[in-house]
Enzyme design. Structure first.
Site, PDB file in Angstrom:
ATOM      1  N   GLY A  50      16.345 -25.706 -33.177  1.00 10.57           N
ATOM      2  CA  GLY A  50      17.594 -26.007 -32.471  1.00 10.57           C
ATOM      3  C   GLY A  50      18.007 -27.442 -32.708  1.00 10.57           C
ATOM      4  O   GLY A  50      17.497 -28.107 -33.606  1.00 10.57           O
ATOM      5  N   ASN A  51      18.958 -27.922 -31.921  1.00 11.46           N
ATOM      6  CA  ASN A  51      19.344 -29.332 -32.021  1.00 11.46           C
ATOM      7  C   ASN A  51      19.695 -29.847 -30.630  1.00 11.46           C
ATOM      8  O   ASN A  51      19.670 -29.094 -29.656  1.00 11.46           O
ATOM      9  CB  ASN A  51      20.494 -29.510 -33.012  1.00 11.46           C
ATOM     10  N   GLN A  52      20.022 -31.137 -30.565  1.00  9.12           N
ATOM     11  CA  GLN A  52      20.131 -31.778 -29.249  1.00  9.12           C
ATOM     12  C   GLN A  52      21.512 -31.658 -28.593  1.00  9.12           C
ATOM     13  O   GLN A  52      21.765 -32.277 -27.567  1.00  9.12           O
ATOM     14  CB  GLN A  52      19.788 -33.248 -29.380  1.00  9.12           C
TER      15      GLN A  52
END
Ligand code: CTP
Length: 407
Positions: free
Chosen positions: A219-221
């Site tokens: 995923g990412n932030q």
């Protein structure tokens, strides 16, 4: 007689506090400025001011009950109408004054147990709330969190003033005088933009999660704050907004059709279902560029090896797909670049056939994931740049929409 509000449709919601008697004066001020006024009262407001007075002053019938008369002897004819929906759509602005602690609590929780609260829930126009109550009720943390909640959902709140309260005590909780409520409404209507009325806007927001196995993902932030702020701003300017969101903790702003997805492919399918007929498409989601090539069913067990290899494959570039299939909509992309921002952004405009790109560099103080603010540069397909200082994501959203309307 001034024509300050000529042609404006004002819905006035009155709930059951002593200040309700002052609403007669407010209705008179609105009418003198040539607004059309309809009044909705909660059943308890009837204890403080007569609907006959408010009907005479507004020139319209006062709405109180959700349902028609059910006393068998009195029934002559029954017609079922969805008046709360009709009335909500009719208004340019909905002012609720006084809004008791009870009514504020209902608004904060989506309770629609009377005509006023049901109409708020189904309205699309801006809603202004004037909380009015005894000081202790106002300072109670349940009330303060309810007020915060309605603010976050996109209602405008006029803070109560300090003065003598119904209890005889002096403190904060009084409804501002009718003239102040009138001035606030005039300023609001003059300053508020309704320039996206009748437009359809599709916005994507948040990250995507690409599963590795049943418990892990890549995923990412991204938190979705930018996309949600855009959705809220577009809806407040009158647009019909569809928000396709990856996983996020954010609450849905009011009047927005939200579709939740998890992976890039799910986001692609949702966009593909929704994109026809849109006027603007804004891809603010941080869509994963790669996903694990195969998804392990169950949970991967660790081994004695010191390393493990995860093979990734490209996801569909949704923005590029939209750029290749432009059907009457303006396409706006985002670029998160840490170096050579402008060159990379111009390249993205060409490759993805964009009308506008919003560039942000997370290295800038106050920009990027999870922050309340952003530092953006807008670049259109001719290369024209607008560089902005750090600002709240909601204000940046309005600038993006201002620019989108000029494309
Ligand atoms: N985007 C998309 N579909 C993807 C990946 C990205 O629609 N699979 C969109 C994003 O929503 C954003 C824009 O593309 O609007 C820019 O994304 P970014 O990942 O920064 O750009 P890339 O084209 O992937 O370029 P780079 O790898 O150079 O960052």
């Amino acid at each position: 007689m001034s024509q300050l509000l000529k042609g404006k449709k004002i819905l006035l919601g009155v709930s059951g506090g002593i200040a309700a008697y002052k609403i007669c004066e407010l209705v008179r001020l609105f009418k003198k400025s040539e607004a059309e006024v309809r009044v909705i009262m909660t059943p308890s407001a009837l204890n403080f001011v007569s609907p006959v007075t408010l009907s005479a002053l507004s020139g319209n019938e006062v709405l109180v009950n959700m349902f028609p008369e059910t006393d068998q002897d009195k029934i002559t004819a029954v017609e079922t109408k969805t008046w709360h929906v009709y009335t909500g759509l009719w208004a340019d602005v909905f002012l609720i004054a006084p809004a008791t602690a009870n009514t504020v609590a209902k608004l904060a929780n989506g309770i629609s147990d009377n005509f006023l609260t049901a109409t708020v829930l189904s309205s699309r126009c801006p809603v202004i709330v004037s909380p009015t109550m005894d000081e202790d009720m106002y300072r109670n943390e349940i009330t303060t969190s309810n007020i915060t909640r309605i603010r976050e959902s996109g209602y405008w709140v006029i803070p109560p003033v300090i003065g003598e309260l119904a209890s005889g005590l002096v403190g904060v909780g009084r409804m501002p005088e009718p003239q102040s409520l009138f001035d606030y409404t005039v300023n609001f209507l003059n300053g508020h933009k309704f320039d996206l009325n009748g437009k359809k806007v599709l916005i994507t927001a948040g990250p995507t999660y690409e599963p590795i196995d049943d418990v892990r993902f890549v995923g990412n932030q991204s938190t979705g704050k930018m996309g949600f702020a855009l959705a809220k701003a577009a809806s407040q300017r009158g647009a019909e907004v569809t928000l396709i969101s990856g996983p996020t903790m954010l609450q849905t702003p009011r009047n927005i059709n939200r579709i939740d997805v998890t992976t890039a492919e799910e986001m692609f399918s949702a966009v593909d279902r929704e994109y026809l007929g849109q006027d603007f498409i804004i891809m603010s989601a941080a869509v994963a560029d790669y996903r694990p090539k195969s998804r392990f069913r169950g949970k991967i067990k660790k081994t004695d090896d010191d390393t493990m290899t995860l093979v990734l494959s490209r996801t569909t570039d949704i923005l590029e797909h939209l750029g290749r299939n432009k059907r009457g909509f303006k396409l706006i992309g985002f670029a998160l670049e840490t170096e050579n921002e402008i060159d990379y952004a111009m390249d993205k405009i060409r490759r993805k056939n964009l009308d506008l790109i919003v560039v942000n560099n997370p290295r800038n103080y106050g920009a990027g994931f999870g922050t309340e603010t952003n530092v953006v540069t807008l670049i259109d397909s001719t290369g024209k740049q607008n560089i902005y200082e750090k600002m709240h994501k909601f204000d940046a959203s309005n600038l993006i929409l201002d620019r989108a309307l000029t494309l």
